[in-house]
Design an enzyme around this catalytic site. Structure first.
Site, PDB file in Angstrom:
ATOM      1  CG  ASN A   1      38.309  48.944  36.201  1.00 57.67           C
ATOM      2  OD1 ASN A   1      37.678  48.588  37.208  1.00 57.67           O
ATOM      3  ND2 ASN A   1      39.510  49.497  36.264  1.00 57.67           N
TER       4      ASN A   1
ATOM      5  CD  GLU B   1      46.150  48.470  35.808  1.00 56.25           C
ATOM      6  OE1 GLU B   1      45.987  49.653  35.424  1.00 56.25           O
ATOM      7  OE2 GLU B   1      45.965  48.131  36.978  1.00 56.25           O
TER       8      GLU B   1
END
Ligand code: ADP
Length: 402
Positions: free
Chosen positions: A7, A385
């Protein structure tokens, strides 16, 4: 199979290496201050203590190389060879109207994500940088893009079209997109699983309350409405973002203070929200502490936060014609009994009965915090997530191999 989840932010890379046979994170960490002096790599193998390494890390390519080196290192590593990383899952914030689900990354997909920069200038460029860096460093394995917006793709037009000339939607793709998709999907699926049912069986409202915050209504297993909009600025009051307000306000302030577009953007995104109202902090813990010490603006910020969230929950219950679960997640949702109690204060008429003692004792753990008689279950579910990104990556890799 081990999947590396990546990310990328403007000056950071967060990562997890997940063993998908066990759905277990072998290691997690981050590189921060990329391109600045004193970049920091923080790495936590699952079975040893956290290590921090500082150095000069000029760009995202070098950052990813550092991550791979530490995953392989003798003292802090969790794998012996690069070939033990089988695929990479990338978080990509904006998938526009083009991407309704996760995709295997190829040149065409990279080009399409680049085309979406206009819709997400604050996020997508960094995600693209991460994809470039990781595909260069690990060129022989599949890379998958998982979009924040994809989970909201089934919203009906009445939820995503704004009340401005329709031609603006056609010309510039201006509409509600919604964000935090992997988190809303994870916690609602988990809540259904804990109730021994399927996601499709329940009407749910999930509240992702981190520094950014959004609330989503889920019916028939899909998001039917969500509070973030064209950008992550709309909706709830957030750490530093204003959330909903009359759009004329910003035009007025820009005129009065002679602000440029860039300055107006900074005012709404960085100096508003809890931070702007309290004048104390964007951090909910500090806002609550200050309110308890008698700071009236901090108390006001806390009250606006919970009031606005409770209005969204009421509105979404009406949109779905019922409600089975409310789920709290994100740093604030998982850890702040005060926010949860205040938000649910007036919801008895909806069938919500909070068990106050249980609520006060639940910090950062999965739990049902409603009474046994409550018609609506109120759940705290720590989000994951990364696992959603890894699951989608695995699914696409398996599909491609068939
Ligand atoms: P991000 O969106 O950056 O991932 P997080 O999900 O970590 O953010 O959430 C950060 C927020 O969680 C901050 O406002 C922080 O104050 C809040 N938070 C963390 N722990 C607590 C706590 N015990 N009580 C209240 N708020 C908390």
């Amino acid at each position: 199979m081990n999947i590396l989840v990546v990310n990328c932010g403007s000056s950071s890379v967060k990562y997890q290496l997940i063993d998908m046979d066990q759905e277990f994170a072998l290691a997690k960490g981050s590189v921060t201050r990329i391109g600045m002096s004193g970049a920091i790599l923080t790495h936590k193998p699952h079975d040893r203590s956290e290590v921090k390494v500082t150095g000069e890390i000029l760009d995202h390519i070098i950052a990813i190389q550092y991550v791979i080196s530490i995953l392989l290192s003798e003292n802090h590593g969790v794998i012996k060879d690069k070939s033990e990383i089988h695929a990479v899952g990338h978080r990509v914030v904006h998938g526009g109207e083009k991407f309704s689900k996760s995709v295997l990354i190829d040149r065409e997909v990279q080009r399409e994500i680049r085309n979406l920069i206009d819709l997400a200038p604050l996020h997508n460029p960094h995600n693209i940088r991460g994809i470039n860096a990781a595909t260069k460093t690990l060129p022989d394995i599949p890379h998958v893009a998982v979009f924040d917006t994809a989970f909201h793709h089934k919203m009906p037009p009445k939820a995503y079209i704004y009340g401005i000339p329709y031609v603006m939607y056609k010309k510039y793709a201006i509409r509600r997109y919604g964000f935090h998709g992997p988190s809303h999907l994870f916690v609602t699926s988990r809540s259904a699983e804990l109730s021994k049912g399927k996601l499709e069986d329940y009407k749910m409202i999930s509240c992702h309350l981190g520094n950014g915050a959004s609330v989503t209504a889920i019916e028939n297993g899909a998001s039917i409405d969500t509070s973030m909009g064209f950008t992550p600025l709309e909706g709830l009051l957030m750490g530093t973002r204003s959330g909903d307000m009359d759009p004329a306000v910003i035009l007025h302030i820009m005129g009065r203070e002679e602000l440029s577009l860039h300055e107006a953007n900074t005012l709404l995104n960085k100096h508003s929200g809890l931070n702007g109202v309290s004048g104390i902090s964007s951090d909910m813990r500090e806002v609550i502490e200050s309110a308890d010490e008698g700071n009236t603006n901090a108390l006001l910020a806390f009250e606006i936060y919970c009031y606005r969230l409770s209005k969204y929950i009421g509105g979404y219950a009406t949109a779905m014609g019922g409600l089975d679960h409310i789920i709290f997640t994100g740093g604030i949702g998982e850890n702040s009994p005060r926010v949860r109690e205040k938000t649910c204060e007036k919801m008895q008429f909806l069938g919500v009965e909070l068990d106050k003692d249980k609520n006060s004792s639940v910090i950062g753990i999965e739990s049902d915090i409603s009474t046994p008689n409550s018609r609506v279950k109120v759940m705290v579910i720590p989000t994951n997530e990364e696992l959603v990104i890894a699951r989608d990556t695995l699914r696409l890799v398996n599909k491609a191999e068939k």
